[in-house]
Design an enzyme around this catalytic site. Sequence first.
Site, mmCIF file in Angstrom:
data_model
loop_
_atom_site.group_PDB
_atom_site.id
_atom_site.type_symbol
_atom_site.label_atom_id
_atom_site.label_comp_id
_atom_site.label_asym_id
_atom_site.label_seq_id
_atom_site.Cartn_x
_atom_site.Cartn_y
_atom_site.Cartn_z
ATOM 1 N N LYS A 265 -9.854 -15.260 50.494
ATOM 2 C CA LYS A 265 -11.153 -14.684 50.853
ATOM 3 C C LYS A 265 -11.650 -13.856 49.682
ATOM 4 O O LYS A 265 -10.993 -12.903 49.252
ATOM 5 C CB LYS A 265 -11.014 -13.821 52.105
ATOM 6 C CG LYS A 265 -12.321 -13.114 52.475
ATOM 7 C CD LYS A 265 -12.249 -12.464 53.834
ATOM 8 C CE LYS A 265 -13.528 -11.722 54.134
ATOM 9 N NZ LYS A 265 -13.517 -11.125 55.483
ATOM 10 N N ARG B 7 -22.736 -8.684 57.904
ATOM 11 C CA ARG B 7 -22.569 -7.228 58.050
ATOM 12 C C ARG B 7 -23.771 -6.622 58.770
ATOM 13 O O ARG B 7 -23.634 -5.617 59.466
ATOM 14 C CB ARG B 7 -22.312 -6.579 56.686
ATOM 15 C CG ARG B 7 -20.969 -7.040 56.105
ATOM 16 C CD ARG B 7 -20.710 -6.512 54.697
ATOM 17 N NE ARG B 7 -19.517 -7.121 54.117
ATOM 18 C CZ ARG B 7 -19.160 -6.981 52.843
ATOM 19 N NH1 ARG B 7 -19.893 -6.240 52.022
ATOM 20 N NH2 ARG B 7 -18.070 -7.571 52.387
ATOM 21 N N LYS C 100 -15.426 -4.115 48.723
ATOM 22 C CA LYS C 100 -14.108 -4.508 49.226
ATOM 23 C C LYS C 100 -13.242 -5.133 48.129
ATOM 24 O O LYS C 100 -12.312 -5.887 48.421
ATOM 25 C CB LYS C 100 -14.296 -5.467 50.410
ATOM 26 C CG LYS C 100 -15.074 -4.847 51.583
ATOM 27 C CD LYS C 100 -15.067 -5.734 52.821
ATOM 28 C CE LYS C 100 -15.744 -5.041 54.000
ATOM 29 N NZ LYS C 100 -15.695 -5.861 55.229
ATOM 30 N N GLU D 100 -2.089 -16.764 46.799
ATOM 31 C CA GLU D 100 -2.360 -16.085 48.080
ATOM 32 C C GLU D 100 -2.078 -17.028 49.252
ATOM 33 O O GLU D 100 -1.496 -16.634 50.263
ATOM 34 C CB GLU D 100 -3.844 -15.670 48.154
ATOM 35 C CG GLU D 100 -4.190 -14.396 47.402
ATOM 36 C CD GLU D 100 -3.818 -13.148 48.192
ATOM 37 O OE1 GLU D 100 -3.230 -13.269 49.287
ATOM 38 O OE2 GLU D 100 -4.100 -12.047 47.709
ATOM 39 N N LYS E 141 -12.897 -18.915 51.800
ATOM 40 C CA LYS E 141 -14.147 -18.298 52.220
ATOM 41 C C LYS E 141 -14.754 -17.545 51.047
ATOM 42 O O LYS E 141 -14.009 -16.823 50.376
ATOM 43 C CB LYS E 141 -13.827 -17.349 53.371
ATOM 44 C CG LYS E 141 -14.998 -16.569 53.888
ATOM 45 C CD LYS E 141 -14.524 -15.624 54.957
ATOM 46 C CE LYS E 141 -15.693 -14.803 55.424
ATOM 47 N NZ LYS E 141 -15.294 -13.712 56.258
ATOM 48 N N SER F 235 -22.297 -16.396 56.379
ATOM 49 C CA SER F 235 -23.644 -16.029 56.823
ATOM 50 C C SER F 235 -24.708 -16.208 55.737
ATOM 51 O O SER F 235 -25.787 -16.730 55.997
ATOM 52 C CB SER F 235 -23.627 -14.583 57.322
ATOM 53 O OG SER F 235 -23.151 -13.709 56.312
ATOM 54 N N TYR G 225 -22.154 -21.568 61.150
ATOM 55 C CA TYR G 225 -23.229 -21.190 62.069
ATOM 56 C C TYR G 225 -24.135 -22.384 62.360
ATOM 57 O O TYR G 225 -24.995 -22.306 63.227
ATOM 58 C CB TYR G 225 -24.028 -20.019 61.480
ATOM 59 C CG TYR G 225 -23.137 -18.840 61.156
ATOM 60 C CD1 TYR G 225 -22.674 -18.007 62.172
ATOM 61 C CD2 TYR G 225 -22.724 -18.575 59.843
ATOM 62 C CE1 TYR G 225 -21.827 -16.937 61.893
ATOM 63 C CE2 TYR G 225 -21.880 -17.519 59.558
ATOM 64 C CZ TYR G 225 -21.432 -16.704 60.577
ATOM 65 O OH TYR G 225 -20.593 -15.662 60.307
HETATM 66 C C1 PBG Z 1 -14.621 -9.102 58.457
HETATM 67 C C2 PBG Z 1 -15.290 -10.390 58.188
HETATM 68 C C3 PBG Z 1 -16.384 -10.632 57.340
HETATM 69 C C4 PBG Z 1 -16.735 -11.960 57.529
HETATM 70 C C5 PBG Z 1 -15.851 -12.503 58.452
HETATM 71 N N1 PBG Z 1 -14.938 -11.517 58.841
HETATM 72 C C6 PBG Z 1 -17.148 -9.725 56.473
HETATM 73 C C7 PBG Z 1 -16.473 -9.035 55.372
HETATM 74 O O1 PBG Z 1 -15.335 -9.322 55.015
HETATM 75 O O2 PBG Z 1 -17.091 -8.135 54.828
HETATM 76 C C8 PBG Z 1 -17.910 -12.636 56.868
HETATM 77 C C9 PBG Z 1 -18.462 -13.828 57.586
HETATM 78 C C10 PBG Z 1 -19.821 -14.238 57.168
HETATM 79 O O3 PBG Z 1 -20.438 -13.704 56.217
HETATM 80 O O4 PBG Z 1 -20.336 -15.163 57.808
HETATM 81 N N2 PBG Z 1 -13.439 -8.835 57.837
#
Ligand code: PBG
Length: 330
Positions: A196, A206, A223, A239, A254, A280, A319
């Site tokens: 990720k 968010r 993050k 990982e 992701k 998203s 989505y």
């Molecule tokens: C939370 C999480 C996130 C997403 C899925 N789980 C956001 C992040 O890590 O800040 C993002 C999913 C998306 O953008 O569709 N840990």
Amino acid sequence: MYPLRRNRRLRTNEAVRSLVRETIIAPSDFLVPLFIVEGKGVKEEIASMPNYFRYSLDLLENEIKELWALGLKSVLLFVKVSDNLKDNAGKEAINPDGLMQRAIKTVKNVCPDMLVMTDVALDPYSEFGHDGIIENGKVVNDATNEFLAEMSISHAQAGANFVAPSDMMDGRILTIREALEDDGFTDTGIMSYSAKYASAFYGPFRDALDSAPVDMQEIPKDKKTYQMDYANRFEAIRETEMDIDEGADIVMVKPGLCYLDIVRDIKNAVDVPVAVYQVSGEYSMLKAAAEKGWLDHDAVMMEQITAIKRAGADVIASYFAKDVVKIIQS
Ligand code: PBG
């Protein structure tokens, strides 16, 4: 003489094209992310995600029935937690009567065969919008893992089939797996967000959960100390292999589209199912371009989903799942 091979012969018409097509999209490819809120009769559109909604539990029931009727048999649950329930350790996440726990039961109640996966990370519950516990201005790893294991147990107790840790702490898969085994949840699976990346494509998500890192002194603004640097490739394999060794049943890359090189690397390197999360921001970009009339929404959507599967995705969290299925079934 003309060449003996004329590749256009296999493109002459749709019948032959479909005969030799390598990648076919089916409803069973998809995992549907769902956003859940408290309340009754709530179906609110997410401002930065046109035509995507947050549902209260009563309306979640209809949505689940509709998904099932379309052949969509797996969901990934996220909850929007009200500010007064947020704290540093995310304690609300292990409330047996919390929104996530009730959502799991709601889905299982209306549709016992629906596969329920749950997001495991602190950010929706954290007053600071981080995926882990903060101490002295840092996201601490091992204490977070202990909490994630408790959260996973709580989801398993409520009936989740899979927990999906999305936090990127080191060693959390092992901690969670051991906790599940110790508590007898040997059938509860783990889908690990194993590669990720720290991505700006998560912005609309968010917004959907009001879970962005807060703008406060002493609190990391992003993050990047836990999610991966998007410049890195070999690290993704490391990982992912570690998560498999620790007990992950499904691994994930992701975001999706910008990371399809990573998807293929991982698909070639491992022998467990590989999931891809089309996030998203990828959804919102296409919606915006289509609203402006600049792109053909459905055609671009199908092209993108097919590219994700062609790259090696066994599971696609998207989505667009409903929109895609409506097209392939029409
Ligand atoms: C939370 C999480 C996130 C997403 C899925 N789980 C956001 C992040 O890590 O800040 C993002 C999913 C998306 O953008 O569709 N840990």
